[in-house]
Design an enzyme around this catalytic site. Structure first.
Site, PDB file in Angstrom:
ATOM      1  N   LYS A   1       0.431  -1.340  -0.290  1.00  9.86           N
ATOM      2  CA  LYS A   1      -0.072  -0.181  -0.144  1.00  9.86           C
ATOM      3  C   LYS A   1       1.075   1.514  -0.241  1.00  9.86           C
ATOM      4  CE  LYS A   1      -4.240  -2.524   0.521  1.00  9.86           C
ATOM      5  NZ  LYS A   1      -3.395  -3.978   1.255  1.00  9.86           N
TER       6      LYS A   1
HETATM    7  C1  PLP Z   1      -9.649  -3.710  -0.558  1.00 13.42           C
HETATM    8  C2  PLP Z   1      -8.799  -4.164   0.890  1.00 13.42           C
HETATM    9  N1  PLP Z   1      -8.922  -4.241   1.779  1.00 13.42           N
HETATM   10  C3  PLP Z   1      -8.565  -5.198   3.379  1.00 13.42           C
HETATM   11  C4  PLP Z   1      -7.616  -4.904   2.667  1.00 13.42           C
HETATM   12  C5  PLP Z   1      -7.203  -5.892   4.382  1.00 13.42           C
HETATM   13  O1  PLP Z   1      -6.000  -5.483   4.285  1.00 13.42           O
HETATM   14  P1  PLP Z   1      -4.724  -5.988   5.627  1.00 13.42           P
HETATM   15  O2  PLP Z   1      -4.629  -6.849   4.708  1.00 13.42           O
HETATM   16  O3  PLP Z   1      -4.406  -5.273   6.081  1.00 13.42           O
HETATM   17  O4  PLP Z   1      -5.602  -6.876   6.495  1.00 13.42           O
HETATM   18  C6  PLP Z   1      -7.022  -5.468   2.161  1.00 13.42           C
HETATM   19  C7  PLP Z   1      -6.035  -5.422   1.752  1.00 13.42           C
HETATM   20  O5  PLP Z   1      -5.481  -6.192   0.943  1.00 13.42           O
HETATM   21  C8  PLP Z   1      -7.674  -4.747   0.553  1.00 13.42           C
HETATM   22  O6  PLP Z   1      -7.313  -4.232  -0.352  1.00 13.42           O
END
Ligand code: PLP
Length: 397
Positions: A196
């Site tokens: 990210k």
């Molecule tokens: C659209 C979306 N929502 C939620 C998440 C979840 O984030 P995390 O990996 O920090 O738990 C991601 C992560 O890839 C995502 O792309």
């Protein structure tokens, strides 16, 4: 591993694989983490509040609540809204599974809405069609970094008295009609996973202007206990009460220190991503068979991903072959995402099936994410375009 062979059996465009995403860490980031390691607080210390305020400032909200991941941020948001068994929450079919999983964590049912075929963003008309008396909320996803159409989404949720959560995990630093992403829904969630814009390793923040929802999420991330260790230390008291059932979703000072120095580079990172996207746009306009997703003119796109749709009618291959051929050329393409309702878990537990979201299912067969990260050099961008041109030419009917 054997030598990589290009599609024509010759030399690949790149010797080493260019990943689709990668963090940028500099000496300031490293020094900030080292400073925390030398300090009194490794977790839930002063850096957490500082980071929360810095993220809230980017989002233009009064509150930021730091948690251990983007998934935890979504879970905290669904919890804070009081969603539970018997409730339904509408989510888009094209997203990472965590968006829907957060609804399931609370014992509620995710209901999948189809996406617009041009942008792959949740379609407000499809959202309205999925509302039932059990619907409590909608979670929109700013897929790839493009904000959804919030004026239309808000009109739908307001008409039906629903809550709106923005899963903005792709879109920090972006905007909709000059309003920053992070301020567009009642609760807005960010992820700080290394691919990210802001990397803390793992991490997340929920932004909101609602202080009561923020308070609930702070209790939830700390086992359901109403004070944290540092607050008790400051008050000179050992007493604590667990008032709700919560989780250990805390983010450490180590992560938050890194997040703060990463945030300093956010604007620069988004600008670089937009420059790379513009170079892709220009080159792909002249290439048959590959089209970028549509971008509305009321957004500032944060470009977490650069997604193209392949026109496979003009070639004699499927997406899997193009994927493998580009990888063989040293280009680390990826696919975002398998429509969530097609995952075996959802089919088994919620009876979802192919045919439920036709636009998402059709798009899934044709999409590829090209490499996109701020550390890409112009020569990397050129390599991607050379490889895409070479593969599409090789496979043209
Ligand atoms: C659209 C979306 N929502 C939620 C998440 C979840 O984030 P995390 O990996 O920090 O738990 C991601 C992560 O890839 C995502 O792309």
């Amino acid at each position: 591993m054997g030598e990589r062979l290009a599609v024509d059996g010759g030399t690949p465009v790149r010797k080493t694989l260019l990943p689709y995403g990668r963090q940028s860490i500099d000496e300031h980031d490293i020094a900030a983490v080292v400073d925390v390691l030398r300090s009194d607080w490794l977790t839930t210390g002063p850096k957490v509040e500082e980071f929360e305020q810095a993220v809230a400032a980017v989002a233009g909200t009064t509150e930021g609540v730091a948690v251990s991941s983007g998934t935890a941020a979504l879970h905290a948001a669904v919890y804070a809204l009081g969603i539970g068994p018997g409730d339904e929450v509408i989510v888009p079919a094209i997203t990472f599974a965590a968006t829907a999983n957060a609804v399931v964590f609370q014992g509620a049912t995710p209901v999948f809405a189809d996406v617009d075929p041009g942008t792959l963003l949740i379609d407000p008309v499809q959202v309205e069609a999925r509302i039932t008396p059990r619907t409590k909320a909608v979670i929109s996803v700013d897929y790839a970094g493009q904000a959804c159409d919030y004026d239309r989404l808000r009109a739908v949720v307001e008409r039906h008295g629903l809550a709106l959560v923005d899963d903005a995990c792709h879109a920090i630093g972006g905007a909709y009609k000059s309003r920053p992403v992070g301020s567009l829904a009642t609760l807005n969630t960010f992820s700080f996973h290394p691919v990210k814009h802001v990397a803390t390793g793992e991490g997340g923040v929920v932004t909101t202007n609602d202080s009561e929802l923020a308070r609930r999420m702070r209790v939830f991330r700390n086992h359901g206990i109403s004070t944290d260790h540092r607050q008790r230390e400051q008050r000179g008291s050992w007493f604590y009460e667990m008032v709700e059932l919560g989780y250990n979703y805390r983010l450490s000072d180590i992560h938050c220190a890194l997040g703060l120095t990463q945030l300093d580079k956010l604007a620069q990172s988004v600008t670089r991503r937009q420059v790379i996207a513009a170079a892709y746009d220009v080159a792909l306009a002249d290439l048959a068979g590959v089209s970028p997703l549509a971008v509305r003119d009321d957004v500032s796109h944060a470009y977490h991903l650069y997604v193209v749709q392949l026109d496979l009618e003009a070639s004699n291959v499927d997406r899997g072959q193009v994927f493998r051929a580009l990888r063989a050329e040293g280009i680390g393409v990826n696919v975002h995402y398998v429509p969530v309702h097609l995952h075996p878990y959802y089919q088994r537990h919620f009876g979802t099936r192919a045919g439920l979201c036709p636009n998402a299912e059709a798009a899934y067969e044709h999409i590829l994410s090209l490499p996109m990260f701020p550390g890409m050099k112009d020569s990397d961008v050129a390599d991607v375009l050379t490889a895409v041109g070479k593969i599409m030419e090789a496979y043209r009917r």
